[in-house]
Design a protein around this motif. Structure first.
Motif, mmCIF file in Angstrom:
data_model
loop_
_atom_site.group_PDB
_atom_site.id
_atom_site.type_symbol
_atom_site.label_atom_id
_atom_site.label_comp_id
_atom_site.label_asym_id
_atom_site.label_seq_id
_atom_site.Cartn_x
_atom_site.Cartn_y
_atom_site.Cartn_z
ATOM 1 N N GLN A 150 -8.822 -52.414 18.192
ATOM 2 C CA GLN A 150 -9.102 -53.697 18.818
ATOM 3 C C GLN A 150 -9.783 -54.651 17.841
ATOM 4 O O GLN A 150 -9.474 -55.847 17.803
ATOM 5 C CB GLN A 150 -9.984 -53.497 20.056
ATOM 6 N N GLU A 151 -10.703 -54.126 17.028
ATOM 7 C CA GLU A 151 -11.392 -54.952 16.033
ATOM 8 C C GLU A 151 -10.400 -55.513 15.019
ATOM 9 O O GLU A 151 -10.471 -56.690 14.640
ATOM 10 C CB GLU A 151 -12.465 -54.138 15.329
ATOM 11 N N ALA A 152 -9.451 -54.674 14.572
ATOM 12 C CA ALA A 152 -8.447 -55.129 13.608
ATOM 13 C C ALA A 152 -7.547 -56.199 14.213
ATOM 14 O O ALA A 152 -7.233 -57.202 13.560
ATOM 15 C CB ALA A 152 -7.610 -53.944 13.125
ATOM 16 N N LEU A 153 -7.143 -56.025 15.468
ATOM 17 C CA LEU A 153 -6.284 -57.012 16.120
ATOM 18 C C LEU A 153 -7.028 -58.321 16.349
ATOM 19 O O LEU A 153 -6.433 -59.398 16.272
ATOM 20 C CB LEU A 153 -5.758 -56.455 17.441
ATOM 21 N N ASP A 154 -8.316 -58.248 16.626
ATOM 22 C CA ASP A 154 -9.113 -59.457 16.819
ATOM 23 C C ASP A 154 -9.256 -60.233 15.508
ATOM 24 O O ASP A 154 -9.245 -61.470 15.510
ATOM 25 C CB ASP A 154 -10.494 -59.113 17.379
ATOM 26 N N ARG A 155 -9.391 -59.508 14.406
ATOM 27 C CA ARG A 155 -9.508 -60.172 13.097
ATOM 28 C C ARG A 155 -8.178 -60.782 12.680
ATOM 29 O O ARG A 155 -8.135 -61.830 12.047
ATOM 30 C CB ARG A 155 -9.953 -59.163 12.037
ATOM 31 N N PHE A 156 -7.087 -60.122 12.973
ATOM 32 C CA PHE A 156 -5.701 -60.495 12.685
ATOM 33 C C PHE A 156 -5.390 -60.402 11.192
ATOM 34 O O PHE A 156 -4.503 -59.657 10.793
ATOM 35 C CB PHE A 156 -5.363 -61.901 13.204
ATOM 36 N N TYR A 157 -6.090 -61.144 10.339
ATOM 37 C CA TYR A 157 -5.847 -61.082 8.893
ATOM 38 C C TYR A 157 -6.683 -59.948 8.292
ATOM 39 O O TYR A 157 -7.913 -59.974 8.343
ATOM 40 C CB TYR A 157 -6.203 -62.413 8.219
ATOM 41 N N LEU A 158 -5.992 -58.974 7.712
ATOM 42 C CA LEU A 158 -6.657 -57.783 7.180
ATOM 43 C C LEU A 158 -6.452 -57.728 5.668
ATOM 44 O O LEU A 158 -5.353 -58.005 5.171
ATOM 45 C CB LEU A 158 -6.090 -56.517 7.825
ATOM 46 N N GLY A 180 -4.922 -48.076 10.141
ATOM 47 C CA GLY A 180 -4.212 -47.293 11.136
ATOM 48 C C GLY A 180 -4.452 -47.831 12.531
ATOM 49 O O GLY A 180 -5.411 -48.562 12.784
ATOM 50 N N LEU A 181 -3.561 -47.474 13.453
ATOM 51 C CA LEU A 181 -3.658 -47.916 14.841
ATOM 52 C C LEU A 181 -3.765 -46.697 15.752
ATOM 53 O O LEU A 181 -3.141 -45.662 15.504
ATOM 54 C CB LEU A 181 -2.427 -48.738 15.235
ATOM 55 N N GLY A 240 -4.157 -35.784 37.537
ATOM 56 C CA GLY A 240 -2.741 -35.584 37.260
ATOM 57 C C GLY A 240 -2.073 -36.691 36.476
ATOM 58 O O GLY A 240 -0.892 -36.591 36.157
ATOM 59 N N TRP A 241 -2.804 -37.756 36.152
ATOM 60 C CA TRP A 241 -2.226 -38.836 35.361
ATOM 61 C C TRP A 241 -1.945 -38.339 33.940
ATOM 62 O O TRP A 241 -2.640 -37.466 33.424
ATOM 63 C CB TRP A 241 -3.163 -40.029 35.306
ATOM 64 N N LYS A 242 -0.930 -38.925 33.302
ATOM 65 C CA LYS A 242 -0.542 -38.533 31.947
ATOM 66 C C LYS A 242 -1.069 -39.574 30.950
ATOM 67 O O LYS A 242 -0.962 -40.780 31.179
ATOM 68 C CB LYS A 242 0.977 -38.449 31.811
ATOM 69 N N ALA A 243 -1.607 -39.086 29.855
ATOM 70 C CA ALA A 243 -2.097 -39.964 28.791
ATOM 71 C C ALA A 243 -1.445 -39.549 27.478
ATOM 72 O O ALA A 243 -1.459 -38.371 27.112
ATOM 73 C CB ALA A 243 -3.611 -39.902 28.680
ATOM 74 N N TYR A 244 -0.873 -40.506 26.781
ATOM 75 C CA TYR A 244 -0.218 -40.260 25.495
ATOM 76 C C TYR A 244 -0.928 -41.113 24.442
ATOM 77 O O TYR A 244 -0.960 -42.338 24.544
ATOM 78 C CB TYR A 244 1.263 -40.644 25.557
ATOM 79 N N THR A 245 -1.497 -40.454 23.452
ATOM 80 C CA THR A 245 -2.232 -41.165 22.401
ATOM 81 C C THR A 245 -1.401 -41.169 21.131
ATOM 82 O O THR A 245 -1.021 -40.109 20.612
ATOM 83 C CB THR A 245 -3.597 -40.509 22.134
ATOM 84 N N TYR A 246 -1.112 -42.371 20.637
ATOM 85 C CA TYR A 246 -0.306 -42.549 19.435
ATOM 86 C C TYR A 246 -1.226 -42.887 18.265
ATOM 87 O O TYR A 246 -2.015 -43.835 18.343
ATOM 88 C CB TYR A 246 0.711 -43.673 19.623
ATOM 89 N N THR A 301 4.299 -56.616 13.603
ATOM 90 C CA THR A 301 4.262 -56.409 15.049
ATOM 91 C C THR A 301 4.661 -54.961 15.318
ATOM 92 O O THR A 301 5.518 -54.409 14.629
ATOM 93 C CB THR A 301 5.218 -57.354 15.798
ATOM 94 N N VAL A 302 4.024 -54.362 16.313
ATOM 95 C CA VAL A 302 4.344 -52.984 16.709
ATOM 96 C C VAL A 302 4.627 -52.983 18.205
ATOM 97 O O VAL A 302 3.842 -53.513 18.993
ATOM 98 C CB VAL A 302 3.191 -52.017 16.374
ATOM 99 N N THR A 303 5.748 -52.386 18.585
ATOM 100 C CA THR A 303 6.145 -52.320 19.994
ATOM 101 C C THR A 303 6.302 -50.865 20.410
ATOM 102 O O THR A 303 7.024 -50.105 19.763
ATOM 103 C CB THR A 303 7.459 -53.070 20.236
ATOM 104 N N ILE A 304 5.607 -50.497 21.484
ATOM 105 C CA ILE A 304 5.720 -49.158 22.068
ATOM 106 C C ILE A 304 6.511 -49.303 23.369
ATOM 107 O O ILE A 304 6.053 -49.976 24.304
ATOM 108 C CB ILE A 304 4.340 -48.545 22.335
#
Length: 207
Positions: free
Chosen positions: A39-47, A52-53, A95-101, A115-118
């Protein structure tokens, strides 16, 4: 949500039958969460370096299909699980499913706009993506400093003149923020982002 429906029936002789059914209601597909570093990286935008995400996709049902695509300056490629990213699955007590990428920084080695699309499809036939859910992943990697070319004066030159007009050509591979001109250790002029964008990075300065 996940639902449990239980039915119990008894007859006059005291015999009892029970039946339990489990089902889910899933109208909205997946939700997406970013960890604090992402979230911090996306808020800064220019890196100034690749990062990593870490994205978690939560769904009431099991995913039957998923795909991650990465775009750099408009060119798209499909990331490969196990090579370009890792995914771990966990189930909550409800019972909810969580997938961490975990998408490694090596996918963003080159400078450019990313841009990254899941995208995924679940058992309830919902089609989801982080873009549809307004959790866009977009940022820029810029590891190169701006270049500066000065014309109108030369280093170590001598001039018999009362003043000179200097042209400064400032370039960057992505976007300029500001420029400062110093004369004899004193700040003589500044140019902000809008001025540099309007002039194409070419500014003039009178000495």
């Amino acid at each position: 949500d996940l639902y449990t429906l239980s039915v119990s029936a008894a007859d006059l002789a005291g015999n009892v039958s029970e039946e339990t059914l489990l089902f889910s209601v899933n109208r909205f597909g997946s939700a997406y969460l970013f960890d604090s570093k992402t979230q911090e990286a996306l808020d800064r935008f220019y890196l100034d370096r690749p990062t990593g995400l870490n994205v978690t996709e939560i769904n009431v049902d099991t995913l039957e299909f998923r795909e991650i695509t990465c775009g750099r300056d408009g060119e798209l490629c499909r990331l490969r699980q196990g090579e370009d990213y890792r995914v771990t699955q966990s189930d909550s007590k409800e019972g909810w499913k969580a997938y961490t990428y975990e998408i490694g920084p090596e996918n963003f080695r080159e400078d450019g706009f990313y841009t990254v699309t899941i995208y995924s499809e679940d058992k309830a036939s919902n089609r989801s993506s982080n873009g549809i859910k307004e959790k866009e992943i977009a940022f820029a990697v810029d590891t190169a400093p701006p270049s500066v070319v000065v014309t109108g004066v030369e280093d170590q030159a001598r001039y018999y003149d009362t003043g000179r007009t200097v042209t400064i050509d400032i370039r960057d591979n992505l976007s300029l923020l500001c420029a400062e001109v110093w004369l004899n250790g004193r700040l003589a002029d500044t140019f902000d982002q809008e001025e540099l964008a309007a002039s194409g990075g070419i500014v003039t300065f009178s000495l």
